[in-house]
Structure formats: C-alpha cells, structure tokens
Scaffold this motif. Structure first.
Motif, PDB file in Angstrom:
ATOM      1  N   ASP A 199       0.855  -1.179   0.000  1.00 60.66           N
ATOM      2  CA  ASP A 199       0.000   0.000   0.000  1.00 60.66           C
ATOM      3  C   ASP A 199       0.893   1.232   0.000  1.00 60.66           C
ATOM      4  OD1 ASP A 199      -2.301  -1.506   0.158  1.00 60.66           O
ATOM      5  OD2 ASP A 199      -2.440  -1.386   2.324  1.00 60.66           O
ATOM      6  N   ALA A 200       0.486   2.252  -0.767  1.00 60.94           N
ATOM      7  CA  ALA A 200       1.263   3.486  -0.837  1.00 60.94           C
ATOM      8  C   ALA A 200       0.343   4.641  -1.200  1.00 60.94           C
ATOM      9  CB  ALA A 200       2.379   3.367  -1.872  1.00 60.94           C
ATOM     10  N   LEU A 201       0.844   5.845  -1.002  1.00 58.31           N
ATOM     11  CA  LEU A 201       0.199   7.038  -1.523  1.00 58.31           C
ATOM     12  C   LEU A 201       0.901   7.381  -2.824  1.00 58.31           C
ATOM     13  CD1 LEU A 201      -0.041   9.200   1.727  1.00 58.31           C
ATOM     14  CD2 LEU A 201      -1.971   8.308   0.408  1.00 58.31           C
ATOM     15  N   TRP A 202       0.156   7.354  -3.926  1.00 60.91           N
ATOM     16  CA  TRP A 202       0.701   7.746  -5.220  1.00 60.91           C
ATOM     17  C   TRP A 202       0.387   9.218  -5.415  1.00 60.91           C
ATOM     18  CZ3 TRP A 202       3.851   4.639  -7.844  1.00 60.91           C
ATOM     19  CH2 TRP A 202       3.860   3.289  -7.497  1.00 60.91           C
ATOM     20  N   GLY A 203       1.350   9.968  -5.930  1.00 61.97           N
ATOM     21  CA  GLY A 203       1.186  11.409  -6.033  1.00 61.97           C
ATOM     22  C   GLY A 203       1.300  11.943  -7.439  1.00 61.97           C
ATOM     23  N   PHE A 204       0.574  13.007  -7.664  1.00 64.34           N
ATOM     24  CA  PHE A 204       0.581  13.736  -8.928  1.00 64.34           C
ATOM     25  C   PHE A 204       0.894  15.186  -8.590  1.00 64.34           C
ATOM     26  CE2 PHE A 204      -2.066  10.060  -9.133  1.00 64.34           C
ATOM     27  CZ  PHE A 204      -1.676   9.454 -10.303  1.00 64.34           C
ATOM     28  N   ILE A 205       1.870  15.773  -9.283  1.00 71.06           N
ATOM     29  CA  ILE A 205       2.447  17.058  -8.884  1.00 71.06           C
ATOM     30  C   ILE A 205       2.296  18.102  -9.973  1.00 71.06           C
ATOM     31  CG2 ILE A 205       4.629  18.210  -8.302  1.00 71.06           C
ATOM     32  CD1 ILE A 205       5.540  15.619  -7.040  1.00 71.06           C
ATOM     33  N   GLU A 206       2.073  19.351  -9.517  1.00 79.38           N
ATOM     34  CA  GLU A 206       2.204  20.504 -10.406  1.00 79.38           C
ATOM     35  C   GLU A 206       3.109  21.500  -9.690  1.00 79.38           C
ATOM     36  OE1 GLU A 206      -0.821  22.476 -13.061  1.00 79.38           O
ATOM     37  OE2 GLU A 206      -0.799  23.833 -11.320  1.00 79.38           O
ATOM     38  N   TYR A 207       4.194  21.854 -10.356  1.00 84.62           N
ATOM     39  CA  TYR A 207       5.123  22.842  -9.817  1.00 84.62           C
ATOM     40  C   TYR A 207       5.132  24.042 -10.746  1.00 84.62           C
ATOM     41  CZ  TYR A 207       9.544  25.205  -8.928  1.00 84.62           C
ATOM     42  OH  TYR A 207      10.502  26.152  -8.700  1.00 84.62           O
ATOM     43  N   LYS A 208       4.782  25.209 -10.184  1.00 82.32           N
ATOM     44  CA  LYS A 208       4.780  26.464 -10.948  1.00 82.32           C
ATOM     45  C   LYS A 208       5.783  27.422 -10.329  1.00 82.32           C
ATOM     46  CE  LYS A 208       0.766  28.363 -11.833  1.00 82.32           C
ATOM     47  NZ  LYS A 208      -0.636  28.799 -11.742  1.00 82.32           N
ATOM     48  N   HIS A 209       6.577  28.055 -11.189  1.00 78.49           N
ATOM     49  CA  HIS A 209       7.454  29.138 -10.771  1.00 78.49           C
ATOM     50  C   HIS A 209       6.849  30.400 -11.358  1.00 78.49           C
ATOM     51  CE1 HIS A 209      11.082  31.087  -9.405  1.00 78.49           C
ATOM     52  NE2 HIS A 209      11.189  31.673 -10.580  1.00 78.49           N
ATOM     53  N   GLY A 210       6.280  31.243 -10.495  1.00 81.79           N
ATOM     54  CA  GLY A 210       5.506  32.392 -10.972  1.00 81.79           C
ATOM     55  C   GLY A 210       4.259  31.867 -11.653  1.00 81.79           C
ATOM     56  N   ASN A 211       4.017  32.299 -12.888  1.00 83.94           N
ATOM     57  CA  ASN A 211       2.875  31.797 -13.656  1.00 83.94           C
ATOM     58  C   ASN A 211       3.267  30.699 -14.644  1.00 83.94           C
ATOM     59  OD1 ASN A 211       0.990  33.496 -12.456  1.00 83.94           O
ATOM     60  ND2 ASN A 211       1.523  35.179 -13.831  1.00 83.94           N
ATOM     61  N   THR A 212       4.538  30.283 -14.608  1.00 87.96           N
ATOM     62  CA  THR A 212       5.037  29.277 -15.544  1.00 87.96           C
ATOM     63  C   THR A 212       4.959  27.893 -14.915  1.00 87.96           C
ATOM     64  OG1 THR A 212       6.577  30.902 -16.447  1.00 87.96           O
ATOM     65  CG2 THR A 212       7.018  28.579 -16.939  1.00 87.96           C
ATOM     66  N   ILE A 213       4.269  26.990 -15.585  1.00 91.51           N
ATOM     67  CA  ILE A 213       4.238  25.602 -15.123  1.00 91.51           C
ATOM     68  C   ILE A 213       5.541  24.951 -15.542  1.00 91.51           C
ATOM     69  CG2 ILE A 213       3.113  23.361 -15.349  1.00 91.51           C
ATOM     70  CD1 ILE A 213       0.468  24.846 -15.762  1.00 91.51           C
ATOM     71  N   VAL A 214       6.326  24.543 -14.555  1.00 87.54           N
ATOM     72  CA  VAL A 214       7.630  23.932 -14.820  1.00 87.54           C
ATOM     73  C   VAL A 214       7.463  22.441 -15.074  1.00 87.54           C
ATOM     74  CG1 VAL A 214       9.931  23.485 -13.884  1.00 87.54           C
ATOM     75  CG2 VAL A 214       8.803  25.678 -13.433  1.00 87.54           C
ATOM     76  N   VAL A 215       6.700  21.781 -14.237  1.00 88.83           N
ATOM     77  CA  VAL A 215       6.454  20.351 -14.390  1.00 88.83           C
ATOM     78  C   VAL A 215       5.056  20.058 -13.856  1.00 88.83           C
ATOM     79  CG1 VAL A 215       7.527  19.718 -12.183  1.00 88.83           C
ATOM     80  CG2 VAL A 215       7.385  18.035 -13.992  1.00 88.83           C
ATOM     81  N   SER A 216       4.317  19.208 -14.554  1.00 86.25           N
ATOM     82  CA  SER A 216       2.977  18.880 -14.073  1.00 86.25           C
ATOM     83  C   SER A 216       2.484  17.569 -14.673  1.00 86.25           C
ATOM     84  CB  SER A 216       1.981  19.986 -14.435  1.00 86.25           C
ATOM     85  OG  SER A 216       0.693  19.649 -13.942  1.00 86.25           O
ATOM     86  N   ASP A 217       2.023  16.709 -13.799  1.00 89.20           N
ATOM     87  CA  ASP A 217       1.230  15.552 -14.204  1.00 89.20           C
ATOM     88  C   ASP A 217      -0.076  15.564 -13.401  1.00 89.20           C
ATOM     89  OD1 ASP A 217       2.058  14.748 -11.690  1.00 89.20           O
ATOM     90  OD2 ASP A 217       2.615  12.732 -12.310  1.00 89.20           O
ATOM     91  N   TYR A 218      -0.395  16.727 -12.874  1.00 90.19           N
ATOM     92  CA  TYR A 218      -1.562  16.925 -12.003  1.00 90.19           C
ATOM     93  C   TYR A 218      -2.874  16.587 -12.710  1.00 90.19           C
ATOM     94  CZ  TYR A 218      -3.998  19.136  -8.081  1.00 90.19           C
ATOM     95  OH  TYR A 218      -4.778  19.377  -6.978  1.00 90.19           O
TER      96      TYR A 218
END
Length: 186
Positions: free
Chosen positions: A69-88
């Motif tokens: 069992d685990a917690l699987w995570g989906f992330i969105e990282y924004k620097h200012g208004n720029t989405i740097v990385v996202s699988d949200y």
C-alpha cells in the motif's frame, strides 16, 4: 512397509511442490493510516506553487512479487505563472493493481509508512523528476500531529538512466523544485 514408503514419498513430493510455490511479499497498511492523507496538498511562497494530489492505492509488482500500500502522487510545480512540471491532470486516472500495467510516465511519486504504527509520523518514498534527465529523489515527509501539515524533504538519488551523457546535476534556478517545503492539506 510399501504403504509407509508410498506415504513418505507422497508427503515429500507434496512438500517439494508446495515449497516452490511463490509467496507474495506483502506490506499492507493494516492500520488504515494512508487514506487520511489522500487528497490535495498545497505549498506556496509567492514565487513557487506546488500542488500535490495523493491517492491511497494497493499495488503489486511482479519481479519480485511484492504487494504493498502506498500514496501515489501527482504534482504541479509552478514558478511564478510558468508551469515547470505537471502531471496533475492525471490525478483521477485509475491506477491498476498490477503496476506493470501502469505506464512509467504516470509514476511520478510514491510514499508510504515503513511500519504500521499509529504513532508513525514519517512517510518515505521516491519522486521521479522528469526534467533534466528523468532523475530520482528520495523523499521523506514528516506529518504534523493532526495530519494537516507535511514537512517535505527530498534528496537527489540518481538518474534513472545509466547513460552517463545525461548530466547528473539536479535542476537549478527556475526549473528547480525546492528541496524542502511545507504542504498544507486542502
């Protein structure tokens, strides 16, 4: 005497066949601790915003056979208004029980408790950072007593690719997600 020999042979054969049957290694959340941390978490400091969606899930690896069992995570990282990385946007996909059926592209984050202990306050796992050579980070999360605050800490582990032409330096500047931050449950 033949009956004893026959019975002994039968027991030996049965034991031999049974001993070679694969037994799944399991690491279940029998305390049901993970479910309470599922949902949206948010960090913001004015310049950076990190949204993480956690989903509790039981999965199975095949090599070696391992159920956990685990917690699987989906992330969105924004620097200012720029989405740097996202699988949200993938946060509501169905995670298959057999993880070999789940494309690697969806496996960004996995964290879990090391023990089933109601006093446990630390989750451990891995973050796959697809920017800058598909790098892996070890993650340690410390939970507040009421379970609404996560102190997040990540450490660079390695690139996921043995190709030494890919730089092993972690992202810096605007592309670098903070290594330490505090998430608030939404």
């Amino acid at each position: 005497m033949k009956k004893i020999l026959l019975i002994t042979s039968f027991i030996t054969i049965n034991y031999s066949v049974t001993a070679q049957t694969a037994i799944d290694y399991t690491e279940y959340d029998t305390c049901n601790l993970l479910q309470q941390y599922a949902g949206d978490w948010l960090y913001t400091n004015g310049a950076d915003t990190i949204k993480i969606y956690l989903k509790a899930h039981r999965g199975k690896y095949m090599q070696p056979t391992y159920i956990f069992d685990a917690l699987w995570g989906f992330i969105e990282y924004k620097h200012g208004n720029t989405i740097v990385v996202s699988d949200y946007a993938n946060r509501f996909i169905t995670i298959p029980f057999l993880l070999k059926d789940w494309p690697l592209v969806y496996r960004t984050l996995s964290i879990r408790f090391r023990n089933c202990n109601t006093a446990e306050t630390n989750l451990f796992g891995r973050l796959r950072y697809r920017l800058a050579g598909d790098q892996l980070y070890n993650v340690k999360v410390t939970l507040s007593n009421n379970g609404t605050v996560m102190q997040w800490h990540q450490e660079f582990q390695q690139t996921d690719n043995q190709d030494l032409t890919i730089p092993w330096n972690r992202p810096t500047g605007a592309n670098a997600m903070p290594m330490d931050f505090i998430l608030i449950k939404q």
